[in-house]
Design a protein around this motif. Structure first.
Motif, PDB file in Angstrom:
ATOM      1  N   LEU A 648      46.354  28.929  92.443  1.00  0.00           N
ATOM      2  CA  LEU A 648      46.906  29.998  91.606  1.00  0.00           C
ATOM      3  C   LEU A 648      45.955  31.185  91.536  1.00  0.00           C
ATOM      4  O   LEU A 648      46.395  32.343  91.615  1.00  0.00           O
ATOM      5  CB  LEU A 648      47.196  29.464  90.205  1.00  0.00           C
ATOM      6  CG  LEU A 648      48.268  28.377  90.102  1.00  0.00           C
ATOM      7  CD1 LEU A 648      48.439  27.924  88.668  1.00  0.00           C
ATOM      8  CD2 LEU A 648      49.595  28.872  90.650  1.00  0.00           C
ATOM      9  N   LEU A 649      44.664  30.925  91.394  1.00  0.00           N
ATOM     10  CA  LEU A 649      43.711  32.033  91.303  1.00  0.00           C
ATOM     11  C   LEU A 649      43.588  32.765  92.637  1.00  0.00           C
ATOM     12  O   LEU A 649      43.426  33.994  92.656  1.00  0.00           O
ATOM     13  CB  LEU A 649      42.356  31.499  90.855  1.00  0.00           C
ATOM     14  CG  LEU A 649      42.313  31.021  89.394  1.00  0.00           C
ATOM     15  CD1 LEU A 649      40.974  30.389  89.077  1.00  0.00           C
ATOM     16  CD2 LEU A 649      42.587  32.190  88.451  1.00  0.00           C
ATOM     17  N   CYS A 650      43.673  32.040  93.737  1.00  0.00           N
ATOM     18  CA  CYS A 650      43.701  32.722  95.041  1.00  0.00           C
ATOM     19  C   CYS A 650      44.934  33.608  95.148  1.00  0.00           C
ATOM     20  O   CYS A 650      44.869  34.726  95.687  1.00  0.00           O
ATOM     21  CB  CYS A 650      43.678  31.688  96.168  1.00  0.00           C
ATOM     22  SG  CYS A 650      42.070  30.911  96.442  1.00  0.00           S
ATOM     23  N   GLY A 651      46.073  33.121  94.629  1.00  0.00           N
ATOM     24  CA  GLY A 651      47.279  33.940  94.635  1.00  0.00           C
ATOM     25  C   GLY A 651      47.150  35.168  93.752  1.00  0.00           C
ATOM     26  O   GLY A 651      47.581  36.279  94.126  1.00  0.00           O
ATOM     27  N   VAL A 652      46.548  35.014  92.573  1.00  0.00           N
ATOM     28  CA  VAL A 652      46.357  36.163  91.679  1.00  0.00           C
ATOM     29  C   VAL A 652      45.467  37.207  92.334  1.00  0.00           C
ATOM     30  O   VAL A 652      45.765  38.417  92.294  1.00  0.00           O
ATOM     31  CB  VAL A 652      45.763  35.684  90.336  1.00  0.00           C
ATOM     32  CG1 VAL A 652      45.307  36.861  89.496  1.00  0.00           C
ATOM     33  CG2 VAL A 652      46.774  34.866  89.555  1.00  0.00           C
ATOM     34  N   LEU A 653      44.380  36.765  92.945  1.00  0.00           N
ATOM     35  CA  LEU A 653      43.496  37.731  93.626  1.00  0.00           C
ATOM     36  C   LEU A 653      44.200  38.387  94.804  1.00  0.00           C
ATOM     37  O   LEU A 653      43.990  39.577  95.076  1.00  0.00           O
ATOM     38  CB  LEU A 653      42.219  37.038  94.077  1.00  0.00           C
ATOM     39  CG  LEU A 653      40.992  37.193  93.171  1.00  0.00           C
ATOM     40  CD1 LEU A 653      40.565  38.652  93.113  1.00  0.00           C
ATOM     41  CD2 LEU A 653      41.286  36.721  91.763  1.00  0.00           C
ATOM     42  N   ALA A 654      45.031  37.619  95.510  1.00  0.00           N
ATOM     43  CA  ALA A 654      45.763  38.210  96.635  1.00  0.00           C
ATOM     44  C   ALA A 654      46.717  39.305  96.143  1.00  0.00           C
ATOM     45  O   ALA A 654      46.872  40.345  96.790  1.00  0.00           O
ATOM     46  CB  ALA A 654      46.536  37.130  97.384  1.00  0.00           C
ATOM     47  N   VAL A 655      47.344  39.091  94.978  1.00  0.00           N
ATOM     48  CA  VAL A 655      48.223  40.127  94.417  1.00  0.00           C
ATOM     49  C   VAL A 655      47.400  41.341  94.007  1.00  0.00           C
ATOM     50  O   VAL A 655      47.777  42.495  94.277  1.00  0.00           O
ATOM     51  CB  VAL A 655      49.015  39.562  93.224  1.00  0.00           C
ATOM     52  CG1 VAL A 655      49.754  40.677  92.498  1.00  0.00           C
ATOM     53  CG2 VAL A 655      50.010  38.515  93.698  1.00  0.00           C
ATOM     54  N   LEU A 656      46.273  41.117  93.344  1.00  0.00           N
ATOM     55  CA  LEU A 656      45.446  42.241  92.903  1.00  0.00           C
ATOM     56  C   LEU A 656      44.916  43.044  94.076  1.00  0.00           C
ATOM     57  O   LEU A 656      44.734  44.257  93.967  1.00  0.00           O
ATOM     58  CB  LEU A 656      44.274  41.721  92.061  1.00  0.00           C
ATOM     59  CG  LEU A 656      44.639  41.089  90.706  1.00  0.00           C
ATOM     60  CD1 LEU A 656      43.390  40.571  90.001  1.00  0.00           C
ATOM     61  CD2 LEU A 656      45.366  42.097  89.817  1.00  0.00           C
ATOM     62  N   GLU A 658      46.591  43.221  96.892  1.00  0.00           N
ATOM     63  CA  GLU A 658      47.805  43.629  97.618  1.00  0.00           C
ATOM     64  C   GLU A 658      47.990  42.883  98.934  1.00  0.00           C
ATOM     65  O   GLU A 658      48.561  43.416  99.886  1.00  0.00           O
ATOM     66  CB  GLU A 658      47.811  45.144  97.851  1.00  0.00           C
ATOM     67  CG  GLU A 658      47.812  45.943  96.555  1.00  0.00           C
ATOM     68  CD  GLU A 658      47.906  47.438  96.794  1.00  0.00           C
ATOM     69  OE1 GLU A 658      47.912  47.843  97.982  1.00  0.00           O
ATOM     70  OE2 GLU A 658      47.974  48.189  95.818  1.00  0.00           O
ATOM     71  N   ASN A 659      47.520  41.656  99.002  1.00  0.00           N
ATOM     72  CA  ASN A 659      47.812  40.777 100.143  1.00  0.00           C
ATOM     73  C   ASN A 659      49.005  39.904  99.760  1.00  0.00           C
ATOM     74  O   ASN A 659      48.866  38.711  99.468  1.00  0.00           O
ATOM     75  CB  ASN A 659      46.596  39.928 100.497  1.00  0.00           C
ATOM     76  CG  ASN A 659      45.429  40.758 100.968  1.00  0.00           C
ATOM     77  OD1 ASN A 659      45.608  41.799 101.601  1.00  0.00           O
ATOM     78  ND2 ASN A 659      44.219  40.320 100.652  1.00  0.00           N
ATOM     79  N   TYR A 660      50.199  40.504  99.741  1.00  0.00           N
ATOM     80  CA  TYR A 660      51.352  39.851  99.130  1.00  0.00           C
ATOM     81  C   TYR A 660      51.841  38.643  99.926  1.00  0.00           C
ATOM     82  O   TYR A 660      52.317  37.669  99.338  1.00  0.00           O
ATOM     83  CB  TYR A 660      52.490  40.871  98.959  1.00  0.00           C
ATOM     84  CG  TYR A 660      52.140  41.980  98.006  1.00  0.00           C
ATOM     85  CD1 TYR A 660      51.841  41.700  96.679  1.00  0.00           C
ATOM     86  CD2 TYR A 660      52.085  43.303  98.426  1.00  0.00           C
ATOM     87  CE1 TYR A 660      51.506  42.716  95.785  1.00  0.00           C
ATOM     88  CE2 TYR A 660      51.747  44.320  97.548  1.00  0.00           C
ATOM     89  CZ  TYR A 660      51.457  44.013  96.228  1.00  0.00           C
ATOM     90  OH  TYR A 660      51.125  45.012  95.353  1.00  0.00           O
ATOM     91  N   TYR A 688      57.583  37.615  92.634  1.00  0.00           N
ATOM     92  CA  TYR A 688      58.879  38.073  93.123  1.00  0.00           C
ATOM     93  C   TYR A 688      59.315  39.344  92.400  1.00  0.00           C
ATOM     94  O   TYR A 688      60.024  40.174  92.985  1.00  0.00           O
ATOM     95  CB  TYR A 688      59.926  36.979  92.936  1.00  0.00           C
ATOM     96  CG  TYR A 688      59.816  35.848  93.936  1.00  0.00           C
ATOM     97  CD1 TYR A 688      59.612  36.106  95.285  1.00  0.00           C
ATOM     98  CD2 TYR A 688      59.904  34.517  93.541  1.00  0.00           C
ATOM     99  CE1 TYR A 688      59.501  35.081  96.210  1.00  0.00           C
ATOM    100  CE2 TYR A 688      59.794  33.483  94.459  1.00  0.00           C
ATOM    101  CZ  TYR A 688      59.590  33.774  95.789  1.00  0.00           C
ATOM    102  OH  TYR A 688      59.486  32.756  96.710  1.00  0.00           O
ATOM    103  N   GLU A 689      58.913  39.512  91.168  1.00  0.00           N
ATOM    104  CA  GLU A 689      59.233  40.747  90.461  1.00  0.00           C
ATOM    105  C   GLU A 689      58.541  41.934  91.126  1.00  0.00           C
ATOM    106  O   GLU A 689      59.140  43.000  91.281  1.00  0.00           O
ATOM    107  CB  GLU A 689      58.801  40.634  89.002  1.00  0.00           C
ATOM    108  CG  GLU A 689      59.154  41.871  88.189  1.00  0.00           C
ATOM    109  CD  GLU A 689      58.382  41.966  86.898  1.00  0.00           C
ATOM    110  OE1 GLU A 689      58.868  42.606  85.969  1.00  0.00           O
ATOM    111  OE2 GLU A 689      57.277  41.396  86.823  1.00  0.00           O
ATOM    112  N   ILE A 690      57.291  41.738  91.525  1.00  0.00           N
ATOM    113  CA  ILE A 690      56.585  42.814  92.227  1.00  0.00           C
ATOM    114  C   ILE A 690      57.293  43.157  93.528  1.00  0.00           C
ATOM    115  O   ILE A 690      57.360  44.325  93.935  1.00  0.00           O
ATOM    116  CB  ILE A 690      55.127  42.391  92.485  1.00  0.00           C
ATOM    117  CG1 ILE A 690      54.391  42.211  91.155  1.00  0.00           C
ATOM    118  CG2 ILE A 690      54.408  43.406  93.356  1.00  0.00           C
ATOM    119  CD1 ILE A 690      52.990  41.646  91.301  1.00  0.00           C
ATOM    120  N   GLN A 691      57.870  42.131  94.171  1.00  0.00           N
ATOM    121  CA  GLN A 691      58.589  42.345  95.425  1.00  0.00           C
ATOM    122  C   GLN A 691      60.029  42.798  95.221  1.00  0.00           C
ATOM    123  O   GLN A 691      60.777  42.935  96.192  1.00  0.00           O
ATOM    124  CB  GLN A 691      58.581  41.048  96.241  1.00  0.00           C
ATOM    125  CG  GLN A 691      57.198  40.573  96.631  1.00  0.00           C
ATOM    126  CD  GLN A 691      56.497  41.549  97.549  1.00  0.00           C
ATOM    127  OE1 GLN A 691      57.028  41.953  98.579  1.00  0.00           O
ATOM    128  NE2 GLN A 691      55.299  41.976  97.152  1.00  0.00           N
TER     129      GLN A 691
END
Length: 1064
Positions: A648-656, A658-660, A688-691
């Motif tokens: 989850l934290l890797c996913g959060v950092l990827a969003v921050l 912008e590695n969607y 998904y909301e960001i997308q």
């Protein structure tokens, strides 16, 4: 063996017919012709149904064994149970496959199962004129015409017992001779828990109503399954229609059955009841879940509402009614004994002009229940809304569905999911590609440590041998002179010993004995295995090696002869937990450099502990070093690729960052590994909301809320098993939970007010209005907890659920319009809890790891969540985020609102104290901290509350209170700062022994704290210990004490006692 060939008229057969209509094989016995008989007599023995579905799966032939179901009175009907049933072996052949490979891969099969309609109106009676209860819906196709699906001939039952499960599904074909032949082979209705359904009545508060409706109340049963083949273009159209219109109408109506006159010459006479259909209702089925990845089936209970054109168009964008606009065709097939199969389904045309002309001729002068008096009917695909007349018919018959709480149970299933779901194996493979796993390194039996230990061992052996030689040569002389040997004698003995060792060859033997150990050190410790490039490099290495060998020789000799050397004090070992606490202290005090040292020391000690990497990554998030935080989280994930928090934290950092694409992989992998994780589903929905993928966002949020509901219910069951049913103090009512969109509300109170509602609809609302006014007035005056009201009359609400009141009277009107129960916030903190939502769960997770950049997006959802909104915890989180930004004004504003909503929450007062402390208002901070520690329930971070309150006491010279406060902190979580505070308080109270003990503990935990050394110097000065005072002062100056007042006090005491500063 019988073989026959079937060629449909017209040269072809619809694929839909193969999908929903089986081949019925009727076995007939031809009896011998008796005398005076013109024709032979026949007797039907039974029927068998052959499902042709394999032909739509690409097969050109198949073989099956089908049971032969006897007709009533047939000779093959078994006389007793257990007798083997007759069966037919059937082989089906087609000349060539009906579908191409492209059609097989791109097509789909839709199955719609209508189980029953429960809690039907009381006016539905089994006696009187026979009625045909029908349900219909439309399925979009690739052409201009939609495909209608009808379920007819529902059976009205009075209730009294629950429908059995599993029970077989039936073919939608009437007039089947053998009763058992109408059952679809290997297809059953199995039911399931209400909470796992996708319909509208799947909340905990609906359970009691559904149990009562499905056991005791009237119902109409069908148990029919209708199939529809969707070719690839139809699949695209089906998917597009769901995306455009999430709700699809499913109509229900009742039509009188008309008897067919006997005799060939008799003519059918139309009666007044023929053209009338009544009780026209509609259920709105949310089809969006079929667009969720991997979802192939939705099943649930859906409320039935009166059919009103305006409402249907608003919800479904559909202008066409199956029963109203094709009523004439349906009536013609609504005769008792008539063939009522889907073969004669009316075609639903999108241009209704011609159909409307025929319909108006047949139904002229007859009102149509549920219809608008003068609608302007346009094409179904038109975006122009209906033009309404001012006076609308309210459809009173359809309104009875609402009053009775009628709902239908429907199942819609596809053979293949419209949106394929990525397999867990694929997600795991992609994670491994991005972050290769790093297994822990295996320990080597050799290595630098073993080489050094071998060197120590050889040094000890040689030293013993040399001592034996010395004793043999000079032992008697040493006995005579004792220990009084001068230096000249020792030097002479040394020369004689060296001469003897060289002459005897023992010196060379000792060198050879050490040689192997030294070579191992060179190879294992210094990794030198090749020749040196220059003489200078060789000399430099030899010098470095010599220094190391001499140092290690001294270490080994000290271990061999401990009585002759001063023992080194044992090292104070700090655990990883203590280091984490020290790092957190430095982090909160904004000493980021020291915090980094502690975090890195934990990593050096235990590099394979992924929790240490996560803590360091969270610290990097606080300092906004996202790149280093990403490295830490990925390192943690490489140690364990199934660790949910790391994913989850890797996913959060990827969003921050912008590695969607990577973020989606991380979040999806987390939901696959732990499908019950609420935070994982919520973060996936936020991604998904960001997308801008609203459908998948809704899917993820829905799954998160379902898992949260299941967890809360499981916790309640566990609690009831261990402690019994939770009861209120005064009334003893059970605590309930209700699930709204994305949230579970736990409601409990110290007291309950039970109101017996009079009969009728107006009385309960008036009582509720009065109670709302009184409760809001009471709350505004005294801020005391409000009681909960429970309405006992089920007529006041469509759902049999409790009504809970919000705290302010301004929300009274909104309360009436809500169907689900709302939350009671202003309850004692130790007894009640604010509503638990999926977003608040996620906020807690993000705040714990300092992902403040992501928190504000989730807070926006919490604000809009039906069971969320501005709660105490919501304002508390907002205040904490602004406190990190040093925006004290905003933080104070939000804390005031949080205190108004729950003034007994210790976390509110604790954060309020931090606000005043950081802003310099220590008087207010002291009051808040004292109030916090006076609560029975502790705040989440008591450590810093004790530290800062003790500091304030020291500043105000309340040393006794400071001592007690720091003692509590030392008992809870001892650290250098807690012992330092205790030492200062004891020193100011002239308790020098206790002060020295406390300061020694602080120094043992952190000997780099200059303030600790300064107070140790003061204690030693007061105690008259000059040497220790000078040593403590030396380290105080070396570590550069920043407190000028403390340094001045130290110099003053030194001048008073006359020692302690060597520079005097």
């Amino acid at each position: 063996m019988t073989c026959f060939e079937f060629n449909p008229e017209g040269g072809g057969i619809a694929l839909d017919d193969l999908a929903h209509k089986p081949v019925f094989l009727t076995v007939t016995e031809v009896l011998p012709k008796e005398k005076k008989q013109k024709e032979e007599k026949t007797m039907v023995l039974g029927q068998a149904a052959v499902d042709l579905l394999p032909l739509l799966e690409g097969e050109s032939s198949f073989e099956t064994m089908v049971p032969l179901h006897p007709v009533p009175g047939s000779p093959i009907e078994p006389f007793r149970s257990g007798v083997k049933q007759c069966s037919l072996e059937v082989k089906v052949f087609v000349a060539e496959p009906l579908l191409t490979p492209a059609q097989i891969s791109g097509g789909n099969l839709l199955k719609v199962t209508l189980e029953a309609a429960y809690s039907v109106p009381e006016s539905f009676l089994p006696i009187g004129p026979l009625q045909n209860y029908m349900v219909g819906m439309q399925v979009p196709s690739a052409g201009e015409k939609d495909y209608p699906i009808f379920f007819k001939n529902g059976t009205l039952k009075l209730g009294g017992e629950r429908e059995p499960v599993p029970r077989p599904k039936k073919w939608p074909i009437p007039n089947i001779l053998a009763p058992g032949a109408n059952n679809i082979p290997d297809s059953f209705i199995v039911g399931g828990p209400y909470e796992e359904e996708e319909g509208e009545l799947n909340h905990p508060e609906d359970r009691e109503f559904r149990n009562q409706a499905e056991c005791m109340k009237k119902r109409i049963t069908w148990d029919l399954e209708s199939r529809c083949y969707l070719d690839p273009p139809a699949v695209v159209s089906f998917q597009k229609r769901i995306a455009d219109c999430r709700f699809w109408p499913v109509e229900i109506t009742r039509v009188p059955l008309v008897a067919v006159p006997k005799g060939k010459s008799a003519k059918f006479e139309k009666t007044d009841d023929e053209g009338q259909f009544s009780f026209h209702g509609v259920a709105y089925v949310n089809m969006v879940p079929l667009l969720y990845p991997g979802v192939k089936k939705i099943r649930g209970a859906f409320h039935v509402y009166p059919y009103l054109d305006s409402t249907v168009y608003e919800k479904t964008k559909c202008l066409f009614s199956l029963f109203r606009d094709t009523g004439h065709n349906l009536i013609q097939n609504n005769k008792v004994g008539g063939i009522n199969s889907p073969v004669s389904k009316p075609v639903v045309s999108k241009n209704l002009k011609e159909d409307k002309t025929v319909k108006e001729k047949d139904m002229e002068g007859k009102p149509r229940p549920g219809d608008v008096q003068a609608p302007s009917i346009k094409s179904q695909s038109s975006d122009t809304p209906l033009e309404m007349e001012p006076s609308l018919c309210n459809n009173p018959e359809g309104q009875q569905y609402v009053e009775a709480g009628t709902y239908i149970v429907l199942e819609i299933e596809l053979d293949k999911a419209l949106v394929p779901k990525r397999m867990p194996e694929e997600l795991a493979r992609r994670v491994k590609e991005m972050i290769p796993p790093r297994p822990p390194l295996t320990r080597r039996t050799g290595g630098a440590q073993k080489a050094v230990s071998d060197y120590h061992k050889q040094i000890k052996n040689i030293s013993r041998a040399i001592l034996n030689e010395y004793h043999n040569m000079f032992g008697k002389q040493v006995v005579k002179t004792g220990n009084d040997i001068d230096s000249e004698t020792l030097e002479e003995q040394k020369c004689q010993l060296n001469y003897e060792l060289n002459c005897s060859g023992k010196y060379f033997a000792f060198k050879e004995q050490l040689k192997h150990a030294v070579v191992k050190i060179v190879r294992e410790k210094y990794l030198k295995t090749t020749s040196f490039e220059s003489q200078e490099e060789l000399q430099k290495f030899i010098s470095e090696l010599y220094v190391f060998l001499v140092d290690q020789m001294h270490v080994a000799l000290n271990q061999t002869m401990p009585d002759d050397v001063q023992g080194t004090p044992p090292a104070i070992y700090t655990s990883s937990e203590q280091l984490g606490l020290f790092a957190f202290e430095a982090e909160v005090n904004e000493n980021y450099e020291m915090a980094t040292v502690y975090y890195e020391e934990r990593l050096v000690r235990e590099p394979q502990n992924l929790e240490h990497w996560l803590d360091y990554g969270a610290f990097c998030l606080l300092t906004e070093d996202n790149i280093k935080a990403q490295e830490c989280f990925r390192k943690a994930l490489s140690l364990n690729q199934n660790h949910i928090q790391s994913l989850l934290l890797c996913g959060v950092l990827a969003v921050l960052m912008e590695n969607y694409e990577q973020a989606e992989v991380f979040f999806e992998d987390a939901t696959c590994l732990e499908p019950t994780n609420v935070v994982a589903w919520t973060l996936l929905g936020l991604y998904y909301e960001i997308q801008n993928n609203d459908i998948r966002m809704e899917m993820a949020f829905h799954e998160a809320s379902k898992q949260l509901q299941a967890r809360v219910l499981q916790a309640q069951v566990t609690k009831q098993k261990s402690t019994g049913t939770i009861e209120y103090v005064e009334e003893g009512g059970k605590a309930e939970s209700s699930l709204g969109p994305w949230g579970v509300t736990n409601v409990s109170s110290t007291a309950a007010l039970k109101v017996e509602a009079p009969t009728g609809l107006g009385a309960p609302l008036s009582i509720l209005d009065e109670f709302l006014d009184e409760s809001s007035q009471l709350q505004s005056d005294s801020h005391e907890p409000i009681l909960s009201v429970q309405c006992q009359d089920p007529a006041t609400s469509q759902k049999a659920s409790n009504i809970f009141i919000k705290e302010t009277g301004s929300k009274k009107e909104a309360l009436k319009s809500q169907e689900s129960s709302t939350c009671l916030h202003s309850t004692p903190y130790s007894v009640s809890q604010t509503p638990t939502t999926i977003f608040m769960e996620t906020i807690r997770f993000l705040m714990k790891v300092n992902a403040v950049q992501y928190v504000h997006r989730v807070l926006a959802h919490e604000l809009l969540c039906p069971h969320g909104g501005p709660s105490c915890e919501y304002y508390l989180v907002l205040a904490q985020t602004h406190l990190l930004k040093k925006d004290f004004a905003k933080a104070e504003e939000y804390l005031q609102q949080a205190a108004q909503m729950d003034y007994l929450n210790p976390n509110v007062w604790g954060v309020k104290g931090h606000l005043y402390f950081l802003s310099g208002n220590h008087v207010e901070a002291k009051a808040c901290y004292e109030r916090t520690i006076s609560f029975v329930v502790d705040a989440s971070e008591m450590h810093f509350i004790f530290l800062r309150l003790g500091q304030i006491y020291l500043e105000e010279k309340e040393y006794e209170k400071a001592k007690k406060t720091y003692l509590q902190a030392c008992k809870r979580s001892p650290s250098c700062l807690t012992w330092l505070g205790l030492g200062i308080a004891c020193y100011r109270l002239e308790e020098l022994t206790e002060a020295e003990d406390a300061l020694s503990e602080a120094n043992a935990l952190n000997n780099y704290n200059a303030e600790v050394w300064a107070y140790l110097a003061l204690v030693c000065l007061k105690a008259g210990r000059q040497l220790e005072a000078e040593q403590a002062y030396k380290y105080t100056m070396k570590l550069k004490l920043k407190d000028e007042n403390l340094l001045a006090e130290l110099h003053m005491v030194q001048e008073t006692v006359g020692f302690g500063n060597p520079s005097f």
